[in-house]
Structures are given as structure tokens and as C-alpha cells.
Design a protein around this motif. Structure first.
Motif, PDB file in Angstrom:
ATOM      1  N   ILE A  42       5.763   4.641 -12.915  1.00 46.32           N
ATOM      2  CA  ILE A  42       4.796   5.712 -13.090  1.00 46.32           C
ATOM      3  C   ILE A  42       3.467   5.133 -12.657  1.00 46.32           C
ATOM      4  O   ILE A  42       3.049   4.081 -13.145  1.00 46.32           O
ATOM      5  N   GLU A  43       2.829   5.833 -11.697  1.00 45.64           N
ATOM      6  CA  GLU A  43       1.597   5.310 -11.096  1.00 45.64           C
ATOM      7  C   GLU A  43       0.518   6.367 -11.076  1.00 45.64           C
ATOM      8  O   GLU A  43       0.796   7.561 -10.928  1.00 45.64           O
ATOM      9  N   SER A  44      -0.732   5.889 -11.178  1.00 43.25           N
ATOM     10  CA  SER A  44      -1.859   6.794 -10.967  1.00 43.25           C
ATOM     11  C   SER A  44      -1.903   7.120  -9.480  1.00 43.25           C
ATOM     12  O   SER A  44      -1.247   6.463  -8.670  1.00 43.25           O
ATOM     13  N   LEU A  45      -2.660   8.131  -9.097  1.00 43.45           N
ATOM     14  CA  LEU A  45      -2.729   8.477  -7.676  1.00 43.45           C
ATOM     15  C   LEU A  45      -3.411   7.384  -6.858  1.00 43.45           C
ATOM     16  O   LEU A  45      -3.304   7.363  -5.638  1.00 43.45           O
ATOM     17  N   LYS A  46      -4.077   6.467  -7.529  1.00 41.63           N
ATOM     18  CA  LYS A  46      -4.677   5.314  -6.835  1.00 41.63           C
ATOM     19  C   LYS A  46      -3.631   4.219  -6.603  1.00 41.63           C
ATOM     20  O   LYS A  46      -3.933   3.184  -6.061  1.00 41.63           O
ATOM     21  N   TYR A  73      -3.633  13.474 -11.864  1.00 36.00           N
ATOM     22  CA  TYR A  73      -2.257  13.464 -11.374  1.00 36.00           C
ATOM     23  C   TYR A  73      -1.691  12.049 -11.369  1.00 36.00           C
ATOM     24  O   TYR A  73      -2.393  11.078 -11.065  1.00 36.00           O
ATOM     25  N   TYR A  74      -0.405  11.955 -11.694  1.00 32.76           N
ATOM     26  CA  TYR A  74       0.346  10.706 -11.680  1.00 32.76           C
ATOM     27  C   TYR A  74       1.618  10.947 -10.889  1.00 32.76           C
ATOM     28  O   TYR A  74       2.048  12.088 -10.722  1.00 32.76           O
TER      29      TYR A  74
END
Length: 161
Positions: A42-46, A73-74
Motif C-alpha cells: 500500500i503506497e501513497s501516490l508519491k 489517494y493511495y
């Protein structure tokens, strides 16, 4: 041979303080589900990873959304058998504070993931005062409480806490 990864999620928008529940599905070229492990993140949009684990296909997985996890958003990404898939979800804003009274000082601490801009009602005895703090994420404000000599009940609320 694996051909496609898909996901089932409990919601597209998740509130902080709740679980994001999901299942990962892996299908072969005939559309039959393949039962094996997949790695997911699970990642941030960055692109910053928030969680990484191995999961069994078609088992429910859960990720607790901390109250102060940044809103936005993720991406849920999964990989198995040479196949990659991803799905977006949104973490909602959470304006939340905690109150502490010690030595006649009210401390209001922002424990949410957004600037706190709501009004707070402070009631000392029969007197009510509204304060309107602007507290950044992770910040706090202190207020000195005062009243004429005597014993009073004290209540602090923002309508939620």
C-alpha cells in the motif's frame, strides 16, 4: 499460468480510524482462480510504501487507517507469478482533537490528518464560551481556564468528543 490480478475492497473511500479490507484474486488465461501467494504493498501516490506483506489469494487482508494518516489517494499494488495489478482508494479527511485539562490549562491536540478548524465549546459551571482554534496536523493549543472562586463542573466538546 497467471494472467490477471484483481481486487475486492470494502470501500473506495476509507475514514481514518477504520480498516481498509481487501482480497486479492489471481486468474489464469481461462479465468479460473489460482490459489497461491501474492506480495502486496500500500503506497501513497508519491510512491512511499505504507505497508508491504505477503498474502494468500482470496483471503481477507486488513490495513488499519491511522487517524492521522494523510488524506488523499493511495494505491494497493499486488504481484504474483509475473502478473501485476493495482487499485486506488481514498483516505478521507479527519478533523479530530483530544482534550486534556491539567492545572487549569486546557490543551487541545490535533490527532487527525487535517488542519482543525471546528469550534469548541467550553462550559465552566453555567458559563459557556466558544473557542475557534486553527490547529495544524500534530499541533496543539493551550488555553487558561478561569472562573470566580468556587467549585465548578467543566465540560469541553466539539460535538464529537
Amino acid at each position: 499460468m497467471p494472467k490477471k490480478i484483481d481486487f475486492a475492497v470494502n470501500a473506495e473511500t476509507i475514514n481514518p480510524g477504520e480498516n481498509f479490507n481487501f482480497r486479492i484474486y489471481l486468474y489464469d488465461q481461462t479465468g479460473q482462480m489460482i490459489n497461491q501467494e501474492a506480495s502486496y504493498s500500500i503506497e501513497s501516490l508519491k510512491g512511499m510504501p505504507v505497508k508491504q506483506e505477503l498474502a494468500v489469494i482470496d483471503n481477507e487482508n486488513s490495513f488499519y487507517i491511522e487517524k492521522n494518516l494523510t488524506s488523499g489517494y493511495y494505491k494497493l499494488k499486488a504481484y504474483s507469478g509475473g502478473v501485476y495489478g493495482e487499485r486506488d482508494f481514498f483516505v478521507a479527511e479527519n478533523q479530530e482533537v483530544e482534550f486534556n485539562i491539567e492545572n487549569n490549562i486546557l490543551t487541545v491536540t490535533n490527532v487527525g490528518n487535517a488542519e482543525y478548524l471546528k469550534g469548541i465549546e467550553v462550559k465552566i459551571g453555567e458559563t459557556t464560551e466558544i473557542i475557534n482554534p486553527e490547529i495544524p496536523v500534530g499541533g496543539e493549543k493551550k488555553y487558561e481556564l478561569s472562573a470566580p472562586e468556587g467549585t465548578y463542573s467543566v465540560a469541553v466538546t466539539d460535538g464529537k468528543n
